[in-house]
Design an enzyme around this catalytic site. Structure first.
Site, PDB file in Angstrom:
ATOM      1  N   LYS A  23      11.165  -3.784 -20.550  1.00 22.06           N
ATOM      2  CA  LYS A  23      10.716  -4.845 -21.483  1.00 22.06           C
ATOM      3  C   LYS A  23       9.192  -4.710 -21.429  1.00 22.06           C
ATOM      4  O   LYS A  23       8.648  -5.073 -22.751  1.00 22.06           O
ATOM      5  CB  LYS A  23      11.079  -6.132 -20.634  1.00 22.06           C
ATOM      6  N   ASN A  24       8.490  -4.831 -20.570  1.00 18.25           N
ATOM      7  CA  ASN A  24       7.180  -4.894 -20.487  1.00 18.25           C
ATOM      8  C   ASN A  24       6.124  -3.630 -21.113  1.00 18.25           C
ATOM      9  O   ASN A  24       5.118  -3.415 -21.195  1.00 18.25           O
ATOM     10  CB  ASN A  24       6.436  -5.093 -18.977  1.00 18.25           C
ATOM     11  N   ARG A  93       4.773 -15.493 -24.301  1.00 17.28           N
ATOM     12  CA  ARG A  93       3.490 -15.255 -23.912  1.00 17.28           C
ATOM     13  C   ARG A  93       2.867 -13.987 -24.519  1.00 17.28           C
ATOM     14  O   ARG A  93       1.923 -13.757 -24.978  1.00 17.28           O
ATOM     15  CB  ARG A  93       3.093 -15.427 -22.262  1.00 17.28           C
ATOM     16  N   CYS A 117       2.926 -20.689 -17.773  1.00 17.72           N
ATOM     17  CA  CYS A 117       4.291 -20.889 -17.665  1.00 17.72           C
ATOM     18  C   CYS A 117       4.637 -21.183 -16.293  1.00 17.72           C
ATOM     19  O   CYS A 117       3.591 -21.414 -15.609  1.00 17.72           O
ATOM     20  CB  CYS A 117       4.909 -19.510 -18.015  1.00 17.72           C
ATOM     21  N   ARG A 122      -1.978 -18.196 -16.558  1.00 23.00           N
ATOM     22  CA  ARG A 122      -2.038 -17.344 -17.379  1.00 23.00           C
ATOM     23  C   ARG A 122      -3.206 -17.387 -18.435  1.00 23.00           C
ATOM     24  O   ARG A 122      -2.830 -17.374 -19.918  1.00 23.00           O
ATOM     25  CB  ARG A 122      -0.681 -17.025 -18.076  1.00 23.00           C
ATOM     26  N   PRO A 123      -4.256 -17.399 -18.101  1.00 26.72           N
ATOM     27  CA  PRO A 123      -5.574 -17.365 -19.141  1.00 26.72           C
ATOM     28  C   PRO A 123      -5.605 -16.258 -19.893  1.00 26.72           C
ATOM     29  O   PRO A 123      -4.994 -15.405 -19.455  1.00 26.72           O
ATOM     30  CB  PRO A 123      -6.652 -17.656 -18.285  1.00 26.72           C
ATOM     31  N   ASP A 125      -9.005 -15.167 -20.874  1.00 33.10           N
ATOM     32  CA  ASP A 125     -10.266 -14.916 -20.608  1.00 33.10           C
ATOM     33  C   ASP A 125     -10.934 -13.502 -20.763  1.00 33.10           C
ATOM     34  O   ASP A 125     -11.661 -13.120 -21.490  1.00 33.10           O
ATOM     35  CB  ASP A 125     -11.000 -15.571 -19.655  1.00 33.10           C
ATOM     36  N   LEU A 126      -9.939 -12.663 -20.145  1.00 34.87           N
ATOM     37  CA  LEU A 126     -10.319 -11.152 -20.002  1.00 34.87           C
ATOM     38  C   LEU A 126     -10.117 -10.347 -21.121  1.00 34.87           C
ATOM     39  O   LEU A 126     -10.791  -9.550 -21.781  1.00 34.87           O
ATOM     40  CB  LEU A 126      -9.599 -10.371 -18.781  1.00 34.87           C
ATOM     41  N   ASP A 305       6.618  -8.569  -9.925  1.00 35.89           N
ATOM     42  CA  ASP A 305       7.850  -8.825 -10.582  1.00 35.89           C
ATOM     43  C   ASP A 305       8.878  -8.367  -9.686  1.00 35.89           C
ATOM     44  O   ASP A 305      10.436  -8.735 -10.261  1.00 35.89           O
ATOM     45  CB  ASP A 305       7.826  -8.034 -11.816  1.00 35.89           C
ATOM     46  N   ARG A 397      15.856 -12.999 -20.765  1.00 36.43           N
ATOM     47  CA  ARG A 397      14.761 -12.665 -21.313  1.00 36.43           C
ATOM     48  C   ARG A 397      14.542 -11.431 -20.918  1.00 36.43           C
ATOM     49  O   ARG A 397      13.998 -10.264 -21.700  1.00 36.43           O
ATOM     50  CB  ARG A 397      13.474 -13.581 -20.928  1.00 36.43           C
TER      51      ARG A 397
HETATM   52  C1  EPZ Z   1       2.371  -8.568 -17.248  1.00 41.23           C
HETATM   53  O1  EPZ Z   1       1.745  -9.822 -17.627  1.00 41.23           O
HETATM   54  C2  EPZ Z   1       3.714  -8.417 -17.194  1.00 41.23           C
HETATM   55  N1  EPZ Z   1       4.378  -8.795 -18.429  1.00 41.23           N
HETATM   56  C3  EPZ Z   1       4.165  -9.413 -16.125  1.00 41.23           C
HETATM   57  O2  EPZ Z   1       5.630  -9.567 -16.240  1.00 41.23           O
HETATM   58  C4  EPZ Z   1       3.722  -9.332 -14.845  1.00 41.23           C
HETATM   59  O3  EPZ Z   1       4.129  -9.887 -13.755  1.00 41.23           O
HETATM   60  C5  EPZ Z   1       2.164  -9.068 -14.915  1.00 41.23           C
HETATM   61  O4  EPZ Z   1       1.739  -7.902 -16.119  1.00 41.23           O
HETATM   62  C6  EPZ Z   1       1.713  -8.245 -14.019  1.00 41.23           C
HETATM   63  O5  EPZ Z   1       1.950  -7.030 -13.651  1.00 41.23           O
HETATM   64  C7  EPZ Z   1       4.303  -8.139 -19.475  1.00 41.23           C
HETATM   65  O6  EPZ Z   1       4.010  -6.947 -19.551  1.00 41.23           O
HETATM   66  C8  EPZ Z   1       5.054  -8.745 -20.959  1.00 41.23           C
HETATM   67  P1  EPZ Z   1      -1.654  -9.918 -16.459  1.00 41.23           P
HETATM   68  P2  EPZ Z   1       0.337 -10.039 -17.911  1.00 41.23           P
HETATM   69  O7  EPZ Z   1      -2.610 -10.058 -17.579  1.00 41.23           O
HETATM   70  O8  EPZ Z   1      -0.300  -9.136 -18.760  1.00 41.23           O
HETATM   71  C9  EPZ Z   1      -4.808 -13.075 -14.424  1.00 41.23           C
HETATM   72  C10 EPZ Z   1       7.881 -10.138 -16.081  1.00 41.23           C
HETATM   73  O9  EPZ Z   1       8.566 -10.858 -15.166  1.00 41.23           O
HETATM   74  N2  EPZ Z   1      -5.430 -13.175 -15.842  1.00 41.23           N
HETATM   75  O10 EPZ Z   1      -1.889  -8.425 -15.424  1.00 41.23           O
HETATM   76  O11 EPZ Z   1       0.255 -11.603 -18.446  1.00 41.23           O
HETATM   77  C11 EPZ Z   1      -3.359 -13.878 -14.649  1.00 41.23           C
HETATM   78  O12 EPZ Z   1      -3.396 -14.971 -14.674  1.00 41.23           O
HETATM   79  C12 EPZ Z   1       6.529 -10.651 -16.405  1.00 41.23           C
HETATM   80  O13 EPZ Z   1       8.290  -9.388 -16.684  1.00 41.23           O
HETATM   81  C13 EPZ Z   1      -6.560 -13.828 -15.927  1.00 41.23           C
HETATM   82  O14 EPZ Z   1      -7.334 -14.438 -15.210  1.00 41.23           O
HETATM   83  O15 EPZ Z   1      -0.261 -10.036 -16.565  1.00 41.23           O
HETATM   84  C14 EPZ Z   1      -2.577 -13.303 -13.627  1.00 41.23           C
HETATM   85  O16 EPZ Z   1      -2.950 -14.065 -12.413  1.00 41.23           O
HETATM   86  C15 EPZ Z   1       5.946 -11.657 -15.426  1.00 41.23           C
HETATM   87  N3  EPZ Z   1      -7.065 -13.594 -17.296  1.00 41.23           N
HETATM   88  C16 EPZ Z   1      -3.222 -11.946 -13.381  1.00 41.23           C
HETATM   89  O17 EPZ Z   1      -4.330 -11.875 -14.248  1.00 41.23           O
HETATM   90  C17 EPZ Z   1      -6.657 -12.751 -18.142  1.00 41.23           C
HETATM   91  O18 EPZ Z   1      -7.329 -12.597 -19.314  1.00 41.23           O
HETATM   92  C18 EPZ Z   1      -2.359 -10.890 -13.647  1.00 41.23           C
HETATM   93  O19 EPZ Z   1      -2.095 -11.062 -15.025  1.00 41.23           O
HETATM   94  C19 EPZ Z   1      -5.486 -12.170 -17.964  1.00 41.23           C
HETATM   95  C20 EPZ Z   1      -4.836 -12.266 -16.765  1.00 41.23           C
END
Ligand code: EPZ
Length: 418
Positions: A23-24, A93, A117, A122-123, A125-126, A305, A397
């Site tokens: 999925k991801n 998202r 969620c 889930r900001p 900013d990066l 996950d 999902r």
């Molecule tokens: C991806 O989410 C996955 N989703 C998530 O899987 C997975 O848990 C996550 O990566 C971590 O491995 C998809 O790929 C569609 P992140 P993503 O950006 O990209 C913080 C599932 O169950 N952050 O690596 O949203 C954020 O808040 C889902 O399949 C910022 O602070 O994850 C989090 O605490 C759930 N600023 C951490 O980083 C930003 O701009 C990890 O987020 C972006 C993220």
């Protein structure tokens, strides 16, 4: 579709099972398909509600999307709009991943804020900081993120955190930028490597995915291509744990073992026997499970996950276990539901202390998010009596026909649509 799973506990899982496309990986690759002129064919695309929403997003942007026999065909010649409404971003998202692609293709994108969620705020900013470095002008207005750039220019970007989504969005924005982009402290997940391979098959020039620094040399245009998505490592891990927890003997036949190394290691620590042979992983559950400590980390650390599913296993392991969730600030929602089944879990911020109990008891529980929901199904497999898991739309999902797959292995799950 929503509904509930009625799970009868007490059955060992035995047999062979295969998993679907990741999925991801599918979601960012679908966003990337918007970059190409011409038809893109993506194989091994599972029937998941997240994929359905992403198909709506691509169609909303003006692409023609067909999905038959797990083959997705995307024709993105005529992209009419770069605006993605809240009705879609709220449902998924990951729809924010089209921001980078639309900005690269159209010079602008207008994406409604996806909002948080149940597992965290889930900001983005990066993502936005990186797009700004690539020359995008960003305005946040009325719940929308508006990004504009007449020409994106390659930049040297260092991510404060190896965010999966930010890495993917910046790769998608950089492939058509002028010059070279370097993304440092990039996420190393296998899905990032899969995205790099897809982009390069479209004619992009991306190197370094999976090792932490990604270098993208911008090209003029990208063409449609064919690509097969990697198997879903989180689905693999979920069925591995299902076997371990039920004293089962299950072989997962189309896995990539290196993608689930931390899960293999941890399950071996619990006393499960894990036999790896090429693309097959066989897991034999022990008569009694040992407690272990888990700390979630970016890949190749233990995947967040898989944390909820592992917590379920630890609720019936001998002794005390500690689970530290370092990725999301609120990913213990399943603990309260597991407690209703008799689990002994104490939460302190991002740490959960689990004391093993002899057995869980069936109860009415509720799925709060995708992985929490599946953790409750696993709990139902081993609980005494019947467990009813409500709100299974969360589970659908990310898991295609999980009830059918588990029943094939000897589980007794009835799905009641509501
Ligand atoms: C991806 O989410 C996955 N989703 C998530 O899987 C997975 O848990 C996550 O990566 C971590 O491995 C998809 O790929 C569609 P992140 P993503 O950006 O990209 C913080 C599932 O169950 N952050 O690596 O949203 C954020 O808040 C889902 O399949 C910022 O602070 O994850 C989090 O605490 C759930 N600023 C951490 O980083 C930003 O701009 C990890 O987020 C972006 C993220």
């Amino acid at each position: 579709m929503n509904g509930k799973y009625i799970v009868m506990g007490g059955n060992r899982l035995v047999g062979k099972i295969s998993v679907g496309g990741a999925k991801n990986s599918v979601l960012p690759i679908m966003a990337a398909a918007l970059l190409a002129e011409g038809k893109t064919t993506i194989e091994n695309v599972p029937y998941l509600s997240d994929v359905e929403v992403m198909k709506e997003v691509l169609r909303h942007a003006g692409a023609v999307v067909e999905h038959k026999h797990r083959r997705l065909e995307v024709e993105a010649d005529k992209i009419q709009t770069s605006e993605i409404p809240e009705t879609l971003t709220r449902k998924l998202r990951a729809s924010n991943l089209v921001m980078g692609a639309l900005l690269a293709r159209m010079g602008k994108a207008n994406v409604a804020y996806p909002g948080g969620c149940s597992i965290g705020s889930r900001p983005l900013d990066l993502h936005l900081k990186g797009l700004q470095l690539l020359g995008a002008e960003i305005k946040e207005k009325g719940g929308f993120i508006q990004v504009r750039a007449s020409q994106l220019v390659g930049a040297d970007i260092h991510l404060d955190f190896p965010s999966v989504g930010a890495t993917e969005n910046l790769m998608l924005a950089a492939v058509l930028a002028k010059g070279t982009t370097v993304i440092r402290n990039a996420a190393k997940e296998p899905e990032i490597v899969d995205l790099q391979n897809f982009l390069n098959a479209m004619g992009a020039h991306v190197r370094g995915a999976g090792v932490g620094t990604i270098v993208v040399k911008g090209v003029k245009s990208l063409r449609g291509t064919k690509h097969e998505v990697i198997p879903d490592r989180i689905e693999v891990a979920t069925y591995m744990i299902a076997s371990a927890i039920t004293q089962g003997d299950v072989s997962i036949t189309n896995a990539i073992p290196e993608h689930v190394e931390p899960v293999i290691a941890k399950l071996r620590e619990t006393g499960a026997e894990v036999i790896v042979e090429r693309d097959t992983i066989r897991v034999c559950g022990p008569s009694s499970l040992k407690s272990v400590n888990i700390k979630t980390l970016p890949y190749p650390g233990f995947p967040t996950d898989v944390q909820p599913q592992m917590m379920t296993l630890l609720t019936i392991s001998q002794g005390a276990s500690m689970v530290t969730e370092t990725i999301f600030e609120n990913r213990f929602k399943h603990a309260a539901e597991l407690r209703r089944m008799g689990a002994d879990i104490t939460l302190e911020g991002r740490v959960a202390l689990i004391k093993g109990v002899p057995r869980l008891s069936g109860a009415f529980v509720e799925a709060t998010d995708l992985r929490a929901g599946v953790a409750l199904v696993l709990a139902g497999l081993v609980a005494e009596g019947i467990t009813v898991v409500e709100n299974i739309s969360h589970i659908l999902r990310g898991y295609e026909c999980i009830d059918r797959k588990l029943n094939q292995l000897g589980a007794k799950i009835v799905c009641v649509e509501t």
